[in-house]
Design a protein around this motif. Structure first.
Motif, PDB file in Angstrom:
ATOM      1  N   CYS A   1       0.836  -1.215   0.000  1.00 42.44           N
ATOM      2  CA  CYS A   1       0.000   0.000   0.000  1.00 42.44           C
ATOM      3  C   CYS A   1       0.862   1.253   0.000  1.00 42.44           C
ATOM      4  O   CYS A   1       0.566   2.212  -0.722  1.00 42.44           O
ATOM      5  N   GLY A   2       1.907   1.257   0.794  1.00 41.32           N
ATOM      6  CA  GLY A   2       2.814   2.406   0.825  1.00 41.32           C
ATOM      7  C   GLY A   2       3.464   2.649  -0.521  1.00 41.32           C
ATOM      8  O   GLY A   2       3.580   3.792  -0.974  1.00 41.32           O
ATOM      9  N   SER A   3       3.873   1.589  -1.168  1.00 46.37           N
ATOM     10  CA  SER A   3       4.489   1.706  -2.494  1.00 46.37           C
ATOM     11  C   SER A   3       3.497   2.279  -3.510  1.00 46.37           C
ATOM     12  O   SER A   3       3.831   3.169  -4.290  1.00 46.37           O
ATOM     13  N   LEU A   4       2.267   1.776  -3.473  1.00 49.24           N
ATOM     14  CA  LEU A   4       1.246   2.275  -4.401  1.00 49.24           C
ATOM     15  C   LEU A   4       0.915   3.740  -4.136  1.00 49.24           C
ATOM     16  O   LEU A   4       0.765   4.526  -5.076  1.00 49.24           O
ATOM     17  N   LEU A   5       0.808   4.118  -2.873  1.00 53.81           N
ATOM     18  CA  LEU A   5       0.520   5.514  -2.551  1.00 53.81           C
ATOM     19  C   LEU A   5       1.618   6.443  -3.050  1.00 53.81           C
ATOM     20  O   LEU A   5       1.335   7.522  -3.574  1.00 53.81           O
ATOM     21  N   ARG A   6       2.868   6.017  -2.911  1.00 55.94           N
ATOM     22  CA  ARG A   6       3.979   6.828  -3.425  1.00 55.94           C
ATOM     23  C   ARG A   6       3.882   6.963  -4.937  1.00 55.94           C
ATOM     24  O   ARG A   6       4.091   8.054  -5.480  1.00 55.94           O
ATOM     25  N   ARG A   7       3.539   5.876  -5.622  1.00 56.45           N
ATOM     26  CA  ARG A   7       3.398   5.940  -7.079  1.00 56.45           C
ATOM     27  C   ARG A   7       2.268   6.878  -7.474  1.00 56.45           C
ATOM     28  O   ARG A   7       2.401   7.677  -8.400  1.00 56.45           O
ATOM     29  N   PHE A   8       1.113   6.789  -6.777  1.00 56.93           N
ATOM     30  CA  PHE A   8      -0.008   7.671  -7.080  1.00 56.93           C
ATOM     31  C   PHE A   8       0.352   9.130  -6.820  1.00 56.93           C
ATOM     32  O   PHE A   8      -0.007  10.015  -7.591  1.00 56.93           O
ATOM     33  N   ASP A   9       1.073   9.382  -5.723  1.00 54.18           N
ATOM     34  CA  ASP A   9       1.506  10.749  -5.423  1.00 54.18           C
ATOM     35  C   ASP A   9       2.447  11.269  -6.499  1.00 54.18           C
ATOM     36  O   ASP A   9       2.335  12.427  -6.921  1.00 54.18           O
ATOM     37  N   ASP A  10       3.373  10.431  -6.947  1.00 57.14           N
ATOM     38  CA  ASP A  10       4.301  10.830  -8.007  1.00 57.14           C
ATOM     39  C   ASP A  10       3.545  11.153  -9.300  1.00 57.14           C
ATOM     40  O   ASP A  10       3.856  12.136  -9.983  1.00 57.14           O
TER      41      ASP A  10
END
Length: 118
Positions: A91-100
């Motif tokens: 989830c943390g990885s996906l959130l970082r990708r979405f933020d980017d």
């Protein structure tokens, strides 16, 4: 995953397949608060008791949840706390990708403003 034999990799793939269904992830999320009955889980994930029971059986088969019978009710809990760590990591990885991606879109929108005004 260094030098794992193919049989072990099959088990790893089965574990990830067990996690790949959104209802199962919602069930794990509900169980994150503690032990729940099948009926309580069904209410929390907005699904039928029969559907939740089917998912719980598959999750138990892969060691994700543990079952305890009390009277006429079955209660479930997360069997392996590492599943929360895994979900948090993903989830943390996906959130970082979405933020980017959102930042990149915002930068594109900003760079396009003067050209649209010209």
């Amino acid at each position: 995953m260094h030098h794992l034999p193919p049989e072990t990799l099959e088990h790893v793939a089965d574990y990830f397949r067990a996690l790949s269904e959104p209802t199962r992830l919602r069930i794990l999320n509900a169980l994150g608060t503690g032990e729940l009955s099948v009926g309580d889980i069904a209410l929390r994930v907005d699904s039928s008791v029969a559907n939740v029971s089917r998912h719980l059986a598959q999750m138990a088969q892969h060691g994700l949840v543990a079952r305890e019978s009390r009277g006429s009710s079955a209660y479930y809990r997360i069997a392996d706390p590492a599943v929360h760590q895994l979900c948090d990591l993903v989830c943390g990885s996906l959130l970082r990708r979405f933020d980017d991606m959102a930042s990149a879109r915002a930068a594109l929108a900003e760079s396009g403003k003067p050209a649209q005004n010209a």
